[in-house]
Design an enzyme around this catalytic site. Structure first.
Site, mmCIF file in Angstrom:
data_model
loop_
_atom_site.group_PDB
_atom_site.id
_atom_site.type_symbol
_atom_site.label_atom_id
_atom_site.label_comp_id
_atom_site.label_asym_id
_atom_site.label_seq_id
_atom_site.Cartn_x
_atom_site.Cartn_y
_atom_site.Cartn_z
ATOM 1 N N LYS A 42 -2.442 87.133 -19.971
ATOM 2 C CA LYS A 42 -3.423 87.046 -18.907
ATOM 3 C C LYS A 42 -2.762 87.116 -17.548
ATOM 4 C CE LYS A 42 -5.867 83.557 -21.621
ATOM 5 N NZ LYS A 42 -6.214 82.135 -21.660
ATOM 6 N N GLU A 98 2.944 94.237 -15.549
ATOM 7 C CA GLU A 98 3.349 92.907 -16.032
ATOM 8 C C GLU A 98 3.541 91.971 -14.842
ATOM 9 O OE1 GLU A 98 3.174 90.703 -18.016
ATOM 10 O OE2 GLU A 98 4.699 90.832 -19.578
ATOM 11 N N ASP A 102 10.983 88.276 -18.259
ATOM 12 C CA ASP A 102 11.922 87.175 -18.493
ATOM 13 C C ASP A 102 12.915 87.610 -19.569
ATOM 14 O OD1 ASP A 102 13.137 84.739 -18.690
ATOM 15 O OD2 ASP A 102 11.353 83.594 -19.227
ATOM 16 N N PHE A 151 11.069 78.495 -13.455
ATOM 17 C CA PHE A 151 9.701 78.657 -13.921
ATOM 18 C C PHE A 151 8.749 78.644 -12.733
ATOM 19 C CE2 PHE A 151 5.686 77.609 -15.934
ATOM 20 C CZ PHE A 151 5.709 78.493 -17.002
ATOM 21 N N ASP A 158 0.665 81.018 -15.022
ATOM 22 C CA ASP A 158 0.187 79.664 -15.312
ATOM 23 C C ASP A 158 1.284 78.737 -15.806
ATOM 24 O OD1 ASP A 158 0.475 80.993 -17.922
ATOM 25 O OD2 ASP A 158 -0.462 79.164 -18.700
HETATM 26 P P1 IMP Z 1 9.366 87.491 -21.965
HETATM 27 O O1 IMP Z 1 8.848 88.009 -23.262
HETATM 28 O O2 IMP Z 1 10.379 86.400 -22.142
HETATM 29 O O3 IMP Z 1 9.858 88.567 -21.019
HETATM 30 O O4 IMP Z 1 8.150 86.722 -21.306
HETATM 31 C C1 IMP Z 1 7.331 87.310 -20.410
HETATM 32 C C2 IMP Z 1 6.061 86.523 -20.258
HETATM 33 O O5 IMP Z 1 6.297 85.113 -20.244
HETATM 34 C C3 IMP Z 1 5.480 86.855 -18.903
HETATM 35 O O6 IMP Z 1 4.593 87.919 -18.989
HETATM 36 C C4 IMP Z 1 4.810 85.570 -18.493
HETATM 37 O O7 IMP Z 1 3.467 85.573 -18.915
HETATM 38 C C5 IMP Z 1 5.586 84.490 -19.210
HETATM 39 N N1 IMP Z 1 6.553 83.890 -18.272
HETATM 40 C C6 IMP Z 1 7.881 84.136 -18.186
HETATM 41 N N2 IMP Z 1 8.438 83.444 -17.173
HETATM 42 C C7 IMP Z 1 7.414 82.741 -16.599
HETATM 43 C C8 IMP Z 1 7.344 81.856 -15.467
HETATM 44 O O8 IMP Z 1 8.312 81.552 -14.772
HETATM 45 N N3 IMP Z 1 6.111 81.353 -15.189
HETATM 46 C C9 IMP Z 1 4.989 81.649 -15.908
HETATM 47 N N4 IMP Z 1 5.016 82.486 -16.952
HETATM 48 C C10 IMP Z 1 6.217 83.034 -17.304
HETATM 49 MG MG MG Z 2 2.445 87.995 -18.942
#
Ligand code: IMP
Ligand code: MG
Length: 188
Positions: A42, A98, A102, A151, A158
């Site tokens: 979302k 996106e 992360d 974070f 969120d």
């Molecule tokens: P990844 O698969 O580890 O790249 O995660 C990406 C997803 O995790 C993002 O699209 C966000 O929805 C969530 N996410 C990663 N870091 C944060 C953060 O610092 N705050 C909030 N959501 C995060």
């Molecule tokens: Mg996301």
């Protein structure tokens, strides 16, 4: 809600001008193409809503919802598609939108899945990238801000489904995490 924020790292104004700049570049790059913006639910909806109004070429939008985290602090690496696209992407130039990159696990999975459906092209636009710290090695074609490995919440992002409606990107006070059972939400 505002009292939970320790500090703002990207202001409303900075976001606004960056989104404008990204929209301008994307408009130039996607002239005479068949642009489909794929928003990852979302977190990216706020960014998507602003970005499409800065793009001046014809476009369509669609949504994917994926969950990659359990109720733990770290990515499990297991991705589940909770909502798939409605459109057949054949013939489309996909631009994935996106909120934040992360570990890259979510996107790696989604890109691979979309590639198998034979679109014209796939590119990626992320508002924020934490990649330097995490070495996710995902190529971002359009990137808003590089941010430190912290974070963040706001502008769609969120913490336990809250703070998405903040108009800036900020960092929560440490006691907010300490008082909570979960580090991350289930639904990204
Ligand atoms: P990844 O698969 O580890 O790249 O995660 C990406 C997803 O995790 C993002 O699209 C966000 O929805 C969530 N996410 C990663 N870091 C944060 C953060 O610092 N705050 C909030 N959501 C995060
Ligand atoms: Mg996301």
């Amino acid at each position: 809600m505002l009292e939970d924020i320790e500090r703002i790292i990207i202001s409303k104004q900075e976001i606004k001008s960056k989104v404008k700049e990204l929209g301008k570049t994307i408009s130039k790059d996607y002239q005479n193409r068949n642009l489909l913006l794929v928003s990852i639910l979302k977190g990216s909806v706020v960014f998507l809503a602003d970005l499409i109004r800065e793009i001046n070429v014809p476009l369509s939008i669609d949504f994917i919802c994926a969950s990659s985290y359990g109720k733990d602090a770290f990515s499990s690496g297991k991705i589940q598609i909770l909502k798939d696209l409605d459109v057949d992407v054949k013939g489309y130039d996909i631009l994935i939108v996106e909120d934040i990159l992360d570990s890259g696990n979510t996107l790696r999975y989604i890109i691979e899945m979309l590639q198998k459906r034979n679109p014209n092209s796939i590119k990626l636009c992320t508002l924020m990238n934490k990649s330097k710290q995490n070495g996710n090695k995902i190529k971002c074609d359009y990137e808003g801000f590089k941010i430190p490995n912290e974070f963040v919440v706001g502008y769609g992002l969120d913490y336990n489904e809250k703070y998405r409606n903040l108009s800036f990107i900020g960092i929560l006070k440490p006691q907010i995490f300490e008082n909570s059972k979960y580090i991350r939400s289930d639904f990204l």
